[in-house]
Design an enzyme around this catalytic site. Structure first.
Site, PDB file in Angstrom:
ATOM      1  N   GLY A  13      38.138  48.472  36.331  1.00 21.83           N
ATOM      2  CA  GLY A  13      37.296  47.916  37.376  1.00 21.83           C
ATOM      3  C   GLY A  13      36.868  46.494  37.090  1.00 21.83           C
ATOM      4  O   GLY A  13      36.841  46.052  35.941  1.00 21.83           O
ATOM      5  N   THR A  14      36.504  45.799  38.156  1.00 29.68           N
ATOM      6  CA  THR A  14      36.003  44.431  38.058  1.00 29.68           C
ATOM      7  C   THR A  14      35.502  44.000  39.421  1.00 29.68           C
ATOM      8  O   THR A  14      35.647  44.718  40.407  1.00 29.68           O
ATOM      9  CB  THR A  14      37.113  43.480  37.567  1.00 29.68           C
ATOM     10  OG1 THR A  14      36.562  42.216  37.281  1.00 29.68           O
ATOM     11  CG2 THR A  14      38.184  43.306  38.624  1.00 29.68           C
ATOM     12  N   THR A  15      34.936  42.822  39.499  1.00 34.42           N
ATOM     13  CA  THR A  15      34.576  42.203  40.772  1.00 34.42           C
ATOM     14  C   THR A  15      34.962  40.735  40.707  1.00 34.42           C
ATOM     15  O   THR A  15      34.495  40.010  39.827  1.00 34.42           O
ATOM     16  CB  THR A  15      33.067  42.310  41.046  1.00 34.42           C
ATOM     17  OG1 THR A  15      32.684  43.695  41.089  1.00 34.42           O
ATOM     18  CG2 THR A  15      32.717  41.665  42.385  1.00 34.42           C
ATOM     19  N   LYS A  48      37.240  36.273  33.267  1.00 36.51           N
ATOM     20  CA  LYS A  48      38.279  36.688  34.215  1.00 36.51           C
ATOM     21  C   LYS A  48      38.744  35.549  35.130  1.00 36.51           C
ATOM     22  O   LYS A  48      39.515  35.785  36.042  1.00 36.51           O
ATOM     23  CB  LYS A  48      37.769  37.853  35.059  1.00 36.51           C
ATOM     24  CG  LYS A  48      37.344  39.055  34.222  1.00 36.51           C
ATOM     25  CD  LYS A  48      36.752  40.145  35.074  1.00 36.51           C
ATOM     26  CE  LYS A  48      36.238  41.284  34.205  1.00 36.51           C
ATOM     27  NZ  LYS A  48      35.605  42.350  35.006  1.00 36.51           N
ATOM     28  N   ASP A  98      32.556  39.005  37.418  1.00 36.07           N
ATOM     29  CA  ASP A  98      31.724  39.610  36.386  1.00 36.07           C
ATOM     30  C   ASP A  98      32.461  39.494  35.049  1.00 36.07           C
ATOM     31  O   ASP A  98      33.504  38.830  34.972  1.00 36.07           O
ATOM     32  CB  ASP A  98      31.430  41.066  36.734  1.00 36.07           C
ATOM     33  CG  ASP A  98      32.655  41.951  36.550  1.00 36.07           C
ATOM     34  OD1 ASP A  98      33.720  41.613  37.102  1.00 36.07           O
ATOM     35  OD2 ASP A  98      32.561  42.974  35.837  1.00 36.07           O
TER      36      ASP A  98
END
Length: 237
Positions: free
Chosen positions: A16-18, A49, A33
């Site tokens: 997961g990530t945003t 990222k 994030d």
């Protein structure tokens, strides 16, 4: 038959990530994030990222960290060769098409979605999204990663044309902090990169400086801090 521990190791892991890319009147703002997760395990709590491709083009990575890092390394190499041959920096569109070409050609093996953002003298600030499968989309704003599922309605309401740089940066930080509040696979700090005709500006927002949402707990240094602050009453028999 595999044991529970073996299935946890050998089975597929959710990652997961945003990541967010927003255009404004004069450039673009990218945000992400910093939590890299492998299932329920946080592999890196302070990863970056947002990867530099050229002086004027950056890439936000989501999905498999190995896949997205490999794609960005190849694209950075090809863009360097492109710049040497032409004698001028590559445009954002050229960089986005290289990402699209590599993603589409290897779509059966890659598990990564990316956002390309930058500024060039021909088209100004541009944002491109390359989701799973290698489609190339030019958009005024785009979001990706597991945290993006909580942000579509927010962006429909909050994004507007002709934003200033400050408004765009505040929007990105607010959106990532909202995703962190809801998505367990996103978290810790927010990083942003602003790109315009004047150059590139990186900013870092630590966890204790982000807005708190709903019933989020205040950040604590350790479990001992939480226990010491609660001051439980002694047990009486």
């Amino acid at each position: 038959m595999e044991s529970h521990e073996e299935s946890e190791i050998n089975g597929p892991h959710s990652m997961g990530t945003t990541i967010i890319g927003v255009t404004y009147n004069g450039g673009v703002v990218l945000g992400a994030d910093s939590r890299t997760s492998t299932g329920i395990y946080v592999a890196n709590r302070a990863s970056d990222k947002i990867t530099q491709l050229t002086d004027n083009v950056y890439l936000c990575r989501s999905g498999s960290a190995a896949d997205s890092q490999t794609v960005s390394d190849y694209v950075r190499y090809f863009l360097h060769q492109h710049t040497i041959q032409l004698g001028q920096p590559a445009t954002v569109k050229v960089a986005a098409n290289l990402v699209r070409l590599l993603s589409y050609s290897n779509k059966n093996m890659l598990q990564t979605g990316m956002i390309i953002g930058g500024w060039d003298k021909y088209d100004g600030g541009k944002i491109y999204g390359v989701p799973l499968g290698g489609t190339l989309l030019e958009l005024p704003f785009t979001i990706g990663g597991s945290g993006s599922t909580y942000l579509y309605g927010f962006f429909d309401q909050a994004w507007k044309e002709g934003m200033t740089q400050e408004e765009a940066e505040q929007l990105v930080v607010k959106a990532v902090s909202l995703a962190i509040a809801r998505d367990g696979a996103s978290g810790v700090v927010v990083r942003t990169v602003t790109i315009n005709s004047e150059g590139v500006t990186r900013k870092y927002y630590p966890e204790d400086k982000l807005p708190r949402w709903h019933e989020e707990l205040e950040p604590q240094n350790s479990l001992l801090d939480i226990l010491s602050s609660s001051s439980p009453e002694p047990m009486v028999s």
